[in-house]
Design an enzyme around this catalytic site. Structure first.
Site, PDB file in Angstrom:
ATOM      1  N   TYR A 369     -12.648  -2.481   0.036  1.00 47.95           N
ATOM      2  CA  TYR A 369     -12.305  -1.297   0.825  1.00 47.95           C
ATOM      3  C   TYR A 369     -13.549  -0.615   1.400  1.00 47.95           C
ATOM      4  CZ  TYR A 369     -10.153   3.214   1.944  1.00 47.95           C
ATOM      5  OH  TYR A 369      -9.729   4.352   2.593  1.00 47.95           O
ATOM      6  N   HIS A 394      -0.713 -12.600  -5.092  1.00 49.83           N
ATOM      7  CA  HIS A 394       0.609 -12.631  -5.715  1.00 49.83           C
ATOM      8  C   HIS A 394       1.355 -13.909  -5.344  1.00 49.83           C
ATOM      9  CE1 HIS A 394       0.025  -8.376  -6.740  1.00 49.83           C
ATOM     10  NE2 HIS A 394       1.116  -8.458  -7.475  1.00 49.83           N
TER      11      HIS A 394
END
Length: 467
Positions: A369, A394
């Protein structure tokens, strides 16, 4: 006039203290006191007993029983102690789930089978492909160490070191995926565990490379810290972010460690038992409604699956983030034990994702980030990038072990972005917290049913149709 009112007040006090030997003093004094209070005078200050109630034996008690106040359930009352109601909710939850568990036992009998658990990890007792994959992971760790060692002494240029690190990190993700996808002897559960180890290794070595680069840019002496022992301490430590010096606890607390180990042992057995006894029958009974596209039955199955799925997820959270990570940290005397924050109080989806998995959140903030912000990206684009990376991992951890690509996990993670906007825009306070809990309780079983249905169709109905 004022003297008379003052005299009246003193007269009441004198009257209340007259000795009882005077004629009719008891009743007359009380009657005069009531008359004076009714006329607008002040009531005598009541004496209190040891429990805080008016002491009627002292002869002085408050004759007023009403005052200006709100009902406890009113928001203006300022009352906030609902502990009894919380205990009632817990009791009702236990009783309702006990009924469901008893109904499950009566309908299916005891389904817990330890032998079946072993078969989830091994197809052949003489073949351990998942364990071999984990052992091979050491090669990539040593490779990263050797590259950093040569960069520290100037034997490699930064461009060459970057290319070697990129190749090493890419291989960390591709190599186990290829083995898990092509090797028939590896089970889905064994493949999942191996891929999780490699995903963690990828994040750790990414951080290892970044921190050493920052040290070289600041002209720090990274050579002294580029030791294999320090690297392996970092690889075993319950963190994804590398540092030259980790905070260390002064000693190993044996009782604390023993409690965590006992929790690990008990909770893993509880999770396996609940999955076998409660979730598996519910999922198996959900296949026919999916096949017939009976939407009312599909919703009923979804809601029925939501309770055991969410309970198992909560147990898994405690088992992993509290029991396991604290046990590892205690063994290694790793001082930073902030593995989670109060995500259960989340009033927004963003707050939940920032606080339920602190090791991953710290890694994303430090290595993804903030670097994007420094390169000129907006906060919205940086958040989108973080969710995109999370969605990739995921899907990586679900599709490859199942050997099918349906993108349900990826879609579920990316759906968190509009969900976060909706909850943040239209819900506040307790309503926002309820919306977060609802997304957790309902969202996960939807993904579970999607993958189980597709896996069932691919591995059971397709071969039957072909035959």
């Amino acid at each position: 006039m004022g003297d008379r009112s003052g005299a009246g007040g003193s007269r009441r006090r004198r009257t209340g203290s007259r000795p009882s030997s005077q004629s009719g003093s008891g009743f007359a004094a009380a009657e005069e006191e009531v008359r004076d209070v009714g006329a607008g005078g002040d009531a005598p200050t009541p004496d209190k007993d040891k429990d805080g109630h008016d002491d009627v034996s002292s002869g002085h008690w408050d004759l007023r029983c009403h005052r200006l106040q709100d009902s406890l359930f009113s928001s203006d009352s300022g009352f906030s102690n609902y502990r009894g109601i919380l205990n009632w909710c817990v009791v009702m939850l236990v009783l309702s789930n006990a009924r469901l568990f008893l109904e499950n036992l009566i309908k299916y009998g005891i389904l817990v089978d330890p032998i079946q658990v072993v078969s989830l990890f091994l197809k052949d007792p003489y073949s351990w492909p998942a364990l071999c994959l984990v052992i091979v992971a050491n090669v990539f760790a040593v490779t990263a160490f050797q590259v950093e060692k040569r960069l520290a002494v100037g034997a490699l240029t930064e461009q060459a070191g970057l290319l070697l690190h990129v190749a090493n990190l890419a291989t960390i993700l591709c190599f186990p995926a290829a083995v898990a996808f092509l090797l028939e002897s590896i089970t889905p559960v064994g493949s999942l565990l191996a891929l999780m180890v490699y995903a963690v290794l990828f994040l750790k070595l990414f951080s290892y490379r970044d921190v050493n680069l920052w040290c070289r840019e600041r002209r720090a002496t990274a050579k002294a810290k580029a030791a294999s022992a320090d690297l392996y301490y970092f690889l075993l430590a319950p963190t994804l972010c590398y540092e030259l010096n980790f905070p260390r606890s002064p000693r190993i607390r044996k009782r604390f460690l023993l409690r965590r180990l006992l929790e690990m042992l008990f909770l893993i057995q509880l999770q396996v038992g609940l999955i076998q006894q409660w979730m598996v029958p519910t999922i198996q009974n959900s296949m026919k409604p999916f096949k017939d596209m009976d939407y009312s039955r599909i919703i009923e199955r979804l809601l029925k699956l939501a309770v055991p799925n969410h309970l198992i997820w909560l147990i898994f959270f405690y088992w992993l983030f509290h029991s396991c990570l604290n046990a590892v940290a205690e063994l290694l005397q790793f001082g930073d034990r902030e593995f989670y924050r109060d995500w259960w109080n989340s009033e927004s989806v963003t707050y939940f994702w920032q606080n339920w998995n602190i090791p991953v959140h710290k890694w994303c903030l430090r290595h993804f980030y903030k670097p994007m912000l420094r390169r000129g990206s907006s906060k919205w684009v940086a958040r989108m990038g973080v969710f995109l990376a999370s969605a990739f991992f995921h899907e990586y951890l679900v599709s490859i072990p199942l050997r099918m690509f349906r993108l349900w996990a990826f879609t579920g993670m990316m759906a968190q972005i509009p969900l976060a906007w909706i909850v943040g825009r239209f819900f506040r306070g307790n309503y926002g917290n309820a919306a977060v809990w609802l997304s957790l309780i309902i969202g996960q079983p939807v993904a579970v049913l999607m993958y189980v249905h597709d896996y069932y169709v691919l591995h059971h109905e397709a071969p039957t149709a072909g035959a």
